[in-house]
Design a protein around this motif. Structure first.
Motif, PDB file in Angstrom:
ATOM      1  N   SER A 123       7.522   2.428   7.514  1.00 24.43           N
ATOM      2  CA  SER A 123       7.833   3.068   6.233  1.00 24.43           C
ATOM      3  C   SER A 123       6.600   3.449   5.422  1.00 24.43           C
ATOM      4  O   SER A 123       6.708   4.263   4.492  1.00 24.43           O
ATOM      5  N   VAL A 124       5.439   2.894   5.741  1.00 21.97           N
ATOM      6  CA  VAL A 124       4.230   3.176   4.968  1.00 21.97           C
ATOM      7  C   VAL A 124       3.460   4.318   5.640  1.00 21.97           C
ATOM      8  O   VAL A 124       3.126   4.219   6.822  1.00 21.97           O
ATOM      9  N   PRO A 167       0.812  -1.220   0.000  1.00 26.75           N
ATOM     10  CA  PRO A 167       0.000   0.000   0.000  1.00 26.75           C
ATOM     11  C   PRO A 167       0.843   1.267   0.000  1.00 26.75           C
ATOM     12  O   PRO A 167       1.973   1.293   0.505  1.00 26.75           O
ATOM     13  N   ASP A 168       0.278   2.349  -0.571  1.00 29.37           N
ATOM     14  CA  ASP A 168       0.886   3.675  -0.498  1.00 29.37           C
ATOM     15  C   ASP A 168       0.505   4.379   0.796  1.00 29.37           C
ATOM     16  O   ASP A 168       1.215   5.279   1.255  1.00 29.37           O
ATOM     17  N   VAL A 169      -0.639   3.997   1.351  1.00 26.26           N
ATOM     18  CA  VAL A 169      -1.130   4.609   2.590  1.00 26.26           C
ATOM     19  C   VAL A 169      -2.046   3.608   3.283  1.00 26.26           C
ATOM     20  O   VAL A 169      -2.746   2.827   2.622  1.00 26.26           O
ATOM     21  N   ALA A 223       1.083  -4.262  10.849  1.00 31.97           N
ATOM     22  CA  ALA A 223       0.791  -3.837   9.482  1.00 31.97           C
ATOM     23  C   ALA A 223       2.007  -3.243   8.789  1.00 31.97           C
ATOM     24  O   ALA A 223       2.184  -3.403   7.579  1.00 31.97           O
ATOM     25  N   ASP A 224       2.847  -2.562   9.563  1.00 32.02           N
ATOM     26  CA  ASP A 224       4.009  -1.897   8.972  1.00 32.02           C
ATOM     27  C   ASP A 224       5.174  -1.926   9.966  1.00 32.02           C
ATOM     28  O   ASP A 224       5.512  -0.917  10.583  1.00 32.02           O
ATOM     29  N   ARG A 261       6.313   7.473  13.016  1.00 32.66           N
ATOM     30  CA  ARG A 261       5.752   6.910  11.784  1.00 32.66           C
ATOM     31  C   ARG A 261       5.375   8.043  10.833  1.00 32.66           C
ATOM     32  O   ARG A 261       4.933   9.102  11.261  1.00 32.66           O
ATOM     33  N   PRO A 262       5.496   7.800   9.534  1.00 27.73           N
ATOM     34  CA  PRO A 262       5.096   8.845   8.579  1.00 27.73           C
ATOM     35  C   PRO A 262       3.587   8.951   8.454  1.00 27.73           C
ATOM     36  O   PRO A 262       2.866   7.941   8.508  1.00 27.73           O
ATOM     37  N   GLY A 263       3.105  10.177   8.320  1.00 25.18           N
ATOM     38  CA  GLY A 263       1.711  10.416   7.980  1.00 25.18           C
ATOM     39  C   GLY A 263       1.592  10.739   6.499  1.00 25.18           C
ATOM     40  O   GLY A 263       2.567  10.635   5.740  1.00 25.18           O
TER      41      GLY A 263
END
Length: 266
Positions: free
Chosen positions: A131-132, A43-45, A126-127, A86-88
């Motif tokens: 990174s996602v 996934p991208d997001v 999930a991640d 984590r990235p948003g």
């Protein structure tokens, strides 16, 4: 063109395995399997549909729907979740914020939050590489009156429409609903195993709309105030246009105060 490539739901706690070693092993294996399936979808997001447990949103301000628009999120750290950033995905969140407003759903925007276990435990699986990009979407199940199951179903449908017709900031989206199954927060620990199993069986049979049309008091009485979190699962099912579901794991764990379960919508 943007597409929802997967829809999943899982309970969102992990506690001590002491005395429940086999149950804990099966739960963590189930969560890990959900994580593997999500990672395989690239996934991208990841949209995480959840509720806050009064860590970020106090009783002095309660709104029905809130979406995180931050660039990064650092977990609160409850339940021993590592406080690793984590990235948003600001652009994706704001795109949906604008779209939902045009469809009659006024979402509040929030940035300065530290997601509690309701987001962070499922995301560990999930991640695991952090990174996602993720976007937390909070359905307020603490307030009274809270948004009805049917209203939350409608918001899920609107999210599905957004992905199919308007989304430009991401191509591959996973919807991950977090919470449930039966549990009573602040009361004597217990689990309604019969209710949990019926709920899971109904979703396997594709009977989503019947649950979306139930009143929240019916769910509250049978599954507890924590059991209301299955409304997140209904949002996910509406968003992905689910026909049925596959139960990946289920364990009644009264020692954790929770019926633990997870599914993939298909």
């Amino acid at each position: 063109m943007a597409k929802i490539v997967g829809g999943f739901a899982t309970s969102h706690i992990l506690m001590s395995s002491q005395g429940v070693e086999e149950k804990a092993r099966r739960v963590t294996e189930g969560m890990a399997e959900i994580g593997r399936r999500i990672q395989a979808l690239s996934p991208d997001v990841i949209l995480v549909v959840t509720n806050d447990h009064l860590f970020n949103f106090g009783l002095d301000l309660q709104v029905p729907f809130t979406i995180g628009t931050a660039d990064t999120y650092t977990p609160l750290g409850d339940l021993a979740v590592p406080q690793i950033e984590r990235p948003g995905h600001r652009e994706f969140a704001e795109e949906f914020l604008r779209y939902s407003a045009s469809k009659g759903f006024d979402l509040a925007r929030v940035e300065s939050i530290k997601p509690d276990h309701g987001v962070s435990v499922p995301m560990l699986f999930a991640d695991p590489t952090n990174s996602v990009p993720m976007v937390p979407l909070y359905l307020n199940l603490m307030m009274d009156p809270m948004p009805s199951p049917q209203r939350c179903w409608g918001l899920g449908e609107a999210f599905g429409d957004f992905i199919e017709t308007r989304c430009k900031s991401a191509d591959r989206i996973v919807v991950l609903a977090a919470g449930g199954l039966s549990h009573w927060v602040g009361y004597e620990p217990r689990v309604n195993e019969a209710w949990d199993r019926q709920f899971l069986a109904d979703l396997e049979a594709g009977e989503f709309l019947g649950w979306a049309q139930k009143g929240k008091d019916e769910i509250l009485e049978a599954a507890g105030n924590g059991g209301l979190e299955v409304i997140h699962w209904l949002f996910m099912a509406a968003a992905v246009r689910a026909k049925r579901s596959e139960t990946i794991y289920y364990e009644p764990v009264p020692e954790w105060m929770t019926g633990m379960g997870g599914i993939q919508a298909v």
